[in-house]
Write an enzyme that holds these catalytic residues in place. Structure first.
Site, PDB file in Angstrom:
ATOM      1  N   MET A  14      16.298   7.172 -37.786  1.00  0.00           N
ATOM      2  CA  MET A  14      17.823   7.524 -37.413  1.00  0.00           C
ATOM      3  C   MET A  14      18.197   8.442 -38.631  1.00  0.00           C
ATOM      4  SD  MET A  14      19.632   4.272 -35.871  1.00  0.00           S
ATOM      5  CE  MET A  14      19.017   3.040 -36.837  1.00  0.00           C
ATOM      6  N   ALA A  15      18.492   9.842 -38.196  1.00  0.00           N
ATOM      7  CA  ALA A  15      18.979  10.914 -39.153  1.00  0.00           C
ATOM      8  C   ALA A  15      20.225  10.366 -39.957  1.00  0.00           C
ATOM      9  CB  ALA A  15      19.254  12.202 -38.650  1.00  0.00           C
ATOM     10  N   GLN A  67       7.979   9.780 -39.368  1.00  0.00           N
ATOM     11  CA  GLN A  67       8.171  10.301 -37.966  1.00  0.00           C
ATOM     12  C   GLN A  67       8.582  11.691 -38.340  1.00  0.00           C
ATOM     13  OE1 GLN A  67      11.894  10.546 -35.539  1.00  0.00           O
ATOM     14  NE2 GLN A  67      10.619   9.439 -34.281  1.00  0.00           N
ATOM     15  N   CYS A  97      14.074  13.543 -29.476  1.00  0.00           N
ATOM     16  CA  CYS A  97      15.502  13.735 -29.937  1.00  0.00           C
ATOM     17  C   CYS A  97      16.186  14.620 -29.201  1.00  0.00           C
ATOM     18  CB  CYS A  97      15.111  14.328 -31.310  1.00  0.00           C
ATOM     19  SG  CYS A  97      17.068  14.857 -32.355  1.00  0.00           S
ATOM     20  N   GLY A 199      16.563   1.857 -26.782  1.00  0.00           N
ATOM     21  CA  GLY A 199      17.672   2.180 -25.915  1.00  0.00           C
ATOM     22  C   GLY A 199      18.706   1.090 -25.518  1.00  0.00           C
ATOM     23  N   ARG A 223      20.867   1.947 -33.109  1.00  0.00           N
ATOM     24  CA  ARG A 223      22.352   2.029 -33.375  1.00  0.00           C
ATOM     25  C   ARG A 223      22.584   0.593 -33.566  1.00  0.00           C
ATOM     26  NH1 ARG A 223      24.831   5.115 -28.627  1.00  0.00           N
ATOM     27  NH2 ARG A 223      22.927   4.336 -27.474  1.00  0.00           N
TER      28      ARG A 223
END
Length: 322
Positions: A14-15, A67, A97, A199, A223
């Protein structure tokens, strides 16, 4: 051939989130495997300072995958080869992405639009990294009128991809709606290589439900892990012991957040680290009584000391009945 056991629970790339300090913390609290933030293949080849920082793995490189993103087979292949030389045994290519600035370069989920480009990338990277592990992160398609994940997955399998990390939303949906894990189940039943489900994994209950329904080889926490590195401990206990035997108390959660704050500050510096910690703290505070005021305090924090003060005093006082 290098063999990697990804385990039951994986921390997603995750960026802005999965820098080295958070990855290290997640692994400490029983994530089985983790991935770096999404890394520009071109930036990595050019030794861009911030890009190289993203590749830090310390003593955890055996449990860390890198990644990469890009749109050119040769550049991705050379970057993957360099990553292997650096010690990474797992190379993941981001083909999922949905962010506009990535997609407009032809990278990320834009690759799903062109089967030929997809094949050329996979073939080039597979050849470049020899026996190292190659995985891909994909969505179900670029938009709802071009859902082609089955075709993509079959090409991936026949081209030597070792595992697929799957997010069952089209790129056009971004993160809206509900992830359709009937597609994950379909994918798992179609290919013989491992499929990992991603997801809408916001809780241990979500993870257990998705794992049981899809038959996926493991769960990717994205998340749902932000500001909650202990979610891995709770999930592993649930899977292996049939339930969470020792729920993590709120006081311990505060201590873990302080530990993470100090690690982030040590790695990035007190002021920069403060900004990196804020998404974790916003997530951590969600749902607490008085969280709105506490999140305002976090938003105004300028350094590590102020964040730790909020955690030690304000939050601890808020949860004193724990």
């Amino acid at each position: 051939m290098v063999k990697i056991d990804f385990g039951e629970s994986i921390l997603a790339p995750m960026a802005g989130i999965t820098g080295f300090p958070f990855r290290k913390t997640a692994l400490k609290y029983r994530a089985d495997f983790c991935f770096t933030e999404m890394i520009s293949a071109l930036g990595f080849l050019h030794n861009d300072k911030r890009t190289i920082e993203l590749t830090e793995a310390g003593n955890y490189i055996e449990r860390t995958g890198i990644q990469l993103f890009g749109s050119t087979p040769d550049i991705l292949a050379r970057a993957a080869e360099k990553a292997v030389d650096k010690g990474f045994k797992v190379i993941d290519i981001n083909m999922g992405c949905p962010v506009k600035k990535v997609v407009k370069t032809g990278a990320g989920s834009a690759i799903l639009k062109d089967i030929n480009v997809f094949y050329l990338i996979v073939e080039a990277v597979r050849r470049a990294i020899k026996d190292s592990v190659l995985t891909i992160k994909i969505r179900s398609g670029f938009d709802e009128s071009s859902v082609n994940f089955i075709e993509i997955a079959k090409i991936a399998e026949s081209s030597g991809v070792d595992a697929i990390f799957f997010h069952p939303r089209a790129r056009s949906l971004m993160f809206s709606g509900v992830a359709d894990h009937s597609l994950t189940k379909m994918l798992k039943n179609t290919v013989n290589i491992p499929v990992y489900a991603s997801g809408d994994v916001f809780s241990v209950a979500d993870a257990v439900r998705i794992k049981q329904y899809t038959g996926a080889d493991g769960i990717i926490f994205a998340r749902g892990a932000i500001g909650k590195p202990w979610i891995f401990t709770e999930y592993v206990d649930t899977v292996k012991l049939g339930g969470i035997t020792q729920p993590i108390k709120n006081k311990q959660k505060i201590d873990i957040m302080i530990e993470l704050t100090e690690a982030v500050s040590s790695f990035y510096g007190k002021e920069r680290g403060c900004g990196i910690m804020k998404p974790h703290l916003y997530s951590f505070l969600r749902g607490f009584k008085g969280s709105k005021a506490l999140r305002v305090m976090v938003n105004n924090a300028r350094n590590e000391g102020e964040i730790i003060n909020i955690l030690k005093i304000s939050i601890e006082e808020e949860l004193s009945g724990d």
